[in-house]
Design a protein around this motif. Structure first.
Motif: not given
Ligand SMILES: NC(=O)c1ccc[n+]([C@@H]2O[C@H](COP(=O)([O-])OP(=O)(O)OC[C@H]3O[C@@H](n4cnc5c(N)ncnc54)[C@H](OP(=O)(O)O)[C@@H]3O)[C@@H](O)[C@H]2O)c1
Length: 258
Positions: A104-115, A154-166
């Motif tokens: 979930r974006a609210a708790s996703e780490s910046l490191d994971e997003f960057r990866r 968007g990918s709801a109900p999946n939660t993958q902010a970095a995937y969708v953004a990238s």
């Protein structure tokens, strides 16, 4: 127009050299076979050396260039070895990818997003930039990026902010590179697949409810099957699409038409 025409001629890749990233599994492995079957000499890359070795054993003349595309020095070495192998790269398929989540974006780490952004977006830019100068010098090249339906929705109900953004950024980058290199003979396009059963989606396809969700939400009523990206890939990699650049071809069973 006179005489016989062979509309399939434009799809043939004899004499072309193709580099496919993310070729150790899924789409990339299939793409390597497809490009080779159309006549191209194929170079493949990914981190898992053993998988690549097995693949090149199945494709005559293919060569493995293992490495991690998020490591600058690896990408530079892969690009240099690819250019050295046959003196040029005519086709680059930027297919390697990774996903975050479920996070979930609210708790996703910046490191994971960057990866994830590093593999899905930065590596696409880096490898394209490394190989484009030689394409520009020869006045010819085709780059095919692999985006996703989640570049558009968007990918709801999946939660993958970095995937969708990238993936959204890959579609935008495809347009920008296409414009910068159009006059130089280098075309840049993308494929946006819907859901297919590969390693990246393995958890979803192992779950009956997720499969039912995919089927319910896909107008054609099912997930994609192996081979259903072959036509899009061959079209965008070959002269069949010589008047096409900056576009993203959706191959999604109608997912984004809803
Ligand atoms: N399957 C789907 O439903 C679907 C839908 C839309 C878009 N896509 C996209 O399609 C592309 C291919 O995915 P797939 O479905 O075939 O899944 P996959 O089997 O998991 O393939 C991903 C590939 O990327 C490579 N890769 C990951 N991180 C890398 C890194 N740091 N450096 C180099 N290679 C790396 C992996 O190889 P190593 O682990 O050996 O490095 C693997 O070969 C991805 O861009 C994905 O986002 C897939």
């Amino acid at each position: 127009m006179s005489g016989r025409i062979d509309p399939l001629d434009a799809f043939r890749l004899e004499g072309r050299v193709a580099l496919v990233t993310g070729a150790s599994s899924g789409f990339g492995e299939r793409f390597a076979h497809v490009l080779a079957a159309a006549g191209a000499r194929v170079l493949v890359t990914a981190r898992r050396r053993g998988r690549l070795e097995r693949l090149v054993g199945e494709i005559e003349g293919a060569r493995a260039l293992p490495g991690d595309l998020t490591i600058e020095a690896d990408a530079e070495r892969i690009a240099a070895e690819a250019l050295e192998a046959h003196g040029r790269v005519d086709i680059l398929v930027n297919n390697a990818g990774a996903s975050d989540g479920p996070a979930r974006a609210a708790s996703e780490s910046l490191d994971e997003f960057r990866r994830v952004v590093d593999v899905n977006l930065n590596a696409v830019f880096h490898l394209s930039r490394l190989l484009a100068p030689a394409m520009i010098e020869r006045g010819r090249g085709a780059i095919v990026n692999v985006a996703s339906v989640h570049a558009f929705v968007g990918s709801a109900p999946n939660t993958q902010a970095a995937y969708v953004a990238s993936k959204g950024a890959v579609v935008a980058l495809t347009k920008e590179l296409a414009l910068q290199w159009a006059k130089k003979g280098v075309r840049v396009n993308a494929i946006a697949p819907g859901y297919f059963d590969t390693e990246i989606t393995a958890a979803m396809f192992a779950n009956e409810k997720s499969v039912a969700w995919i089927e319910r939400n896909t107008p054609l009523g099912r997930a994609g099957e192996p081979g259903e990206l072959d036509g899009a890939l061959l079209f965008l990699a070959s002269d069949a699409s010589r008047y096409v650049t900056g576009t993203t071809l959706l191959v999604d069973g109608g997912w984004t038409a809803r």
